[in-house]
Design an enzyme around this catalytic site. Structure first.
Site, PDB file in Angstrom:
ATOM      1  NE  ARG A 107       5.574  -6.252   3.673  1.00  0.00           N
ATOM      2  CZ  ARG A 107       4.460  -6.583   4.306  1.00  0.00           C
ATOM      3  NH1 ARG A 107       4.441  -7.643   5.091  1.00  0.00           N
ATOM      4  NH2 ARG A 107       3.342  -5.915   4.153  1.00  0.00           N
ATOM      5  CE  LYS A 111      -0.216   0.432  -1.522  1.00  0.00           C
ATOM      6  NZ  LYS A 111      -0.767   1.417  -0.619  1.00  0.00           N
ATOM      7  CD  GLU A 141      -7.417   1.037  -4.683  1.00  0.00           C
ATOM      8  OE1 GLU A 141      -7.459   0.144  -3.836  1.00  0.00           O
ATOM      9  OE2 GLU A 141      -6.529   1.107  -5.562  1.00  0.00           O
TER      10      GLU A 141
END
Lengths: 496, 214
Positions: free
Chosen positions: A339, A144, A238
């Site tokens: 995916r 990420k 975050e």
């Protein structure tokens, strides 16, 4: 003239040759399906449509699962292999070699975003094709943090927070303090931050912190969880966005640098553990809901940003770009899932490719492209029709924080409709004990309607006609999320 | 709870055996190394560091795994037909008929004497980090438990749930799982002994040690 005609014939034959060769390549492949449950069933269906042979694997806990049954009924006992663990790569490769598989489909979860597994598949003495992007792409976008860095460099908006995993409590606390301060300065009501397991995914290992006083406690809990579940105690911090919609962009890219998108999805309705429960395609519907921003423009924006990133990293298979869009219409890139998704089917359900009959099968497209085929169509050939809703039927107690329910299902019936497709590994003709090793997902229902109103009405009709019974070890009746799903159908696509 | 130790010992003496089914831990090609009826031994040495008799080799991805006996006993129901073939995970290969020793008899009888805290669900179990740290810090110090103490983490369907101890207050006498073990519902996790019962338990163990002949 005759000579000319003959040359033309040869030229035509030569032109067709690559196409024939491609088809030959695909047909001779044998796929090992390294997953379980409904996704294994969907992969089997795609293999069948492509005329490909396949084998499935299963664990002791899954011996009664529908995917094992379907495989053995179609191909005989030799099509299902019992392994020790879905997460053991040696098991998958050993079975692949034993049965002569030439490609491995990881489904979602397990090895689907494990670049080491994909690299090993490609680099071993007897290489097999990993059905997914190249391992380098999985590595780069699987992180990420790296995704955030690349996106930032391309001027794609991302959520404020850490750019790398944090291992120091002091460093984490300092960043948390900074993020709280920033929100206060921006006038955010009820500021909060998210503490996430850096190696996690799919909504697991995430907690919200609303006060700095409790930060350390949560940080330590997530760190412990991350270490136990993923073997890496790195944590991300975050800003917690409030009042937003969770959108996704579905891309399909080939090994030949072709990029096509299959629109957007809205996955805002989630359980408390951030597990998606109701999804809808397209991502916004301004004909059905009035938004305080230009919804069409935002959808175009996130598709364009997603394609920009895909082209930058030379993405080469199916992938989902996850976004959050705030009430004022600001998009932020969340992450990229390299995916197939649980919810890809709703995008497929509303997508049409000109000159092709019926809805798209994205898993089929994924297999084709991974095996080296060209798309044979471009964006201009893709159109969208209607609205599709996915309902995830789960044995869980919504009133008790979506606690999973364990027990035996004794009856599971659902209606058959032309606008409905249900994928489930739960047998309908014999009792089924839900394995406690995995999520208690029971079925995926994909509903289509010519517009959002019709899709919603059909989704509710379906839910009212699902018949499920069962009991736990103490004789208490089964608990499911059917009523919750019914209530939530009204909330789709709206900021509530 | 009162127990009749004499009857229990009599029961175990009349049939002091336990059959252990040996199954393949994973897939691979099996190469059998024993014969039906052969006597095999379990791990030996002060720290059980010397492996037991080699039962079979399981070869997967070019890596041979030596499967040695964890029990002392005799080989029975050997599946010689599997020799040289690729097998799936969990395939039964043989039985080891094991004669229970003194310590094992004590363990079995303790389960009937201690208060057993069972696994509420089929799940993986861990001690909470705080309890782990306390046990690690002073291995000899007994851990006292009372109702409501958060002692275990139950990992089920990818979710962690804190488990509070329910039962009589007492000393954690026996742990029946290893960190992260998958336990069936109802399987014993902890054995707890009340402080006033401790002398009785110690005496009982002493008596078994004297009366049981290995």
């Amino acid at each position: 003239m005759a000579k000319c005609r003959q040359v033309s014939k040869y030229t035509l034959a030569l032109k067709k040759l690559p196409l024939l060769f491609e088809r030959f390549v695909v047909k001779r492949d044998k796929i090992i399906i390294a997953n379980r449950g409904e996704i294994a069933i969907r992969i089997m269906r795609a293999c069948r449509q492509l005329g490909l042979d396949y084998v499935v694997v299963y664990t002791e806990e899954d011996r009664h699962s529908g995917h094992v049954r379907a495989a053995t009924m179609e191909k005989g006992k030799g099509a299902a292999f019992k392994i020790a663990n879905y997460k053991d790569p040696n098991e998958i490769f050993a079975v692949a070699d034993h049965c002569g598989a030439t490609a491995v489909h990881p489904g979602y979860g397990f090895f689907s975003e494990d670049f080491r597994f994909a690299r090993r598949a490609a680099a071993r003495n007897r290489p097999i094709t990993f059905i997914g992007p190249r391992w380098e792409v999985i590595r780069d976008l699987g992180s990420k943090i790296n995704t955030k860095r690349v996106a930032k460099a391309l001027n794609i908006p991302v959520i404020p927070g850490s750019d790398e995993p944090i291992y120091s409590e002091l460093e984490a606390e300092s960043l948390a303090e900074e993020l709280f301060q920033k929100q206060r300065e921006e006038g955010v009501k009820g500021p909060s931050i998210l503490v996430k397991a850096s190696a996690g995914g799919g909504g697991m290992g995430i907690e919200e912190v609303t006060h700095l006083d409790v930060f350390r406690q949560v940080y330590r809990r997530i760190q412990n969880y991350a270490k136990r579940q993923f073997g890496d105690e790195g944590v991300l911090i975050e800003q917690c966005m409030k009042d937003y919609h969770h959108l996704e962009v579905q891309l399909l890219c080939s090994r030949h640098k072709e990029v096509v998108h299959f629109g957007t999805r809205n996955c805002t309705i989630q359980s408390t553990g951030r597990q998606k429960r109701v999804e809808v395609a397209p991502g916004f519907d301004p004909d059905h809901v009035a938004y305080p921003f230009d919804a069409e423009k935002v959808l175009k924006q996130i598709v364009a940003y997603s394609i920009r990133l895909a082209k930058e990293v030379e993405y080469d298979n199916v992938g989902t770009w996850e976004w959050i869009v705030t009430r004022d219409g600001r998009p932020y890139l969340l992450e990229v899932n390299t995916r197939i998704q649980v919810e890809n089917e709703i995008s497929a359900c509303i997508s049409r490719i000109s000159r092709q009959k019926g809805p798209v099968n994205l898993i089929k497209e994924q297999i084709r492209t991974a095996l080296g085929e060209k798309l044979r169509y471009s964006q201009k050939h893709v159109s969208f029709e209607g609205t599709s809703i996915e309902l995830r039927i789960v044995a869980e107690d919504v009133k008790r924080g979506f606690a999973p329910w364990c027990g035996t299902i004794t009856r599971f019936e659902f209606p058959q409709e032309p606008w409905l497709r249900v994928y489930s590994h739960v047998p309908q003709d014999e009792p089924y004990e839900i394995p406690t090793e995995y999520d208690p997902n029971l079925a995926l229902a994909i509903v289509w309607g010519k517009d959002t109103e019709e899709a919603k009405a059909r989704a509710k009709e379906f839910l009212l006609n699902v018949n499920i019974a069962g009991e736990d070890s103490l004789g208490r009746p089964i608990v499911t999320n059917l009523q919750y799903l019914y209530r939530k159908v009204d909330d789709i696509l709206r900021f509530v | 709870m009162e127990i009749n130790l004499k009857d229990l010992l009599k029961k175990y003496k009349s049939h002091p055996y336990e059959d252990h089914e040996i199954r393949t831990p994973h897939t691979g090609v099996v190469h059998i190394n024993v014969e039906d009826g052969q006597e095999v031994s379990g791990p030996t040495g002060r720290w059980k560091h010397r492996p037991g008799t080699l039962l079979y080799v399981l070869e997967r991805e070019g890596n041979p795994k030596r499967i040695t006996s964890r029990y002392t006993g005799f080989v029975a129901k050997l599946r010689k037909d599997l020799d040289g073939s690729f097998v799936q995970a969990g395939e039964p290969v043989m039985l080891i008929r094991h004669r229970l020793n003194k310590e094992e008899i004590i363990d079995r009888i303790l389960r009937e004497v201690l208060y057993i805290f069972p696994a509420p669900q089929r799940a993986r179990y861990f001690f909470t980090p705080e309890v782990s740290a306390a046990m690690e810090k002073d291995k000899k110090k007994a851990l006292n438990l009372k109702e409501g103490d958060e002692i275990l983490i139950m990992s089920l369907m990818k979710r962690d749930t804190l488990l509070s101890y329910e039962g009589p207050a007492g000393v954690l006498y026996k742990v029946y799982f290893n960190h992260g073990d998958l336990k069936e519902q109802g399987a014993p996790l902890l054995g707890i002994c009340s402080p006033e019962r401790l002398p009785f338990v110690e005496k009982m163990i002493q008596r078994i040690r004297t009366e049981w002949d290995d």
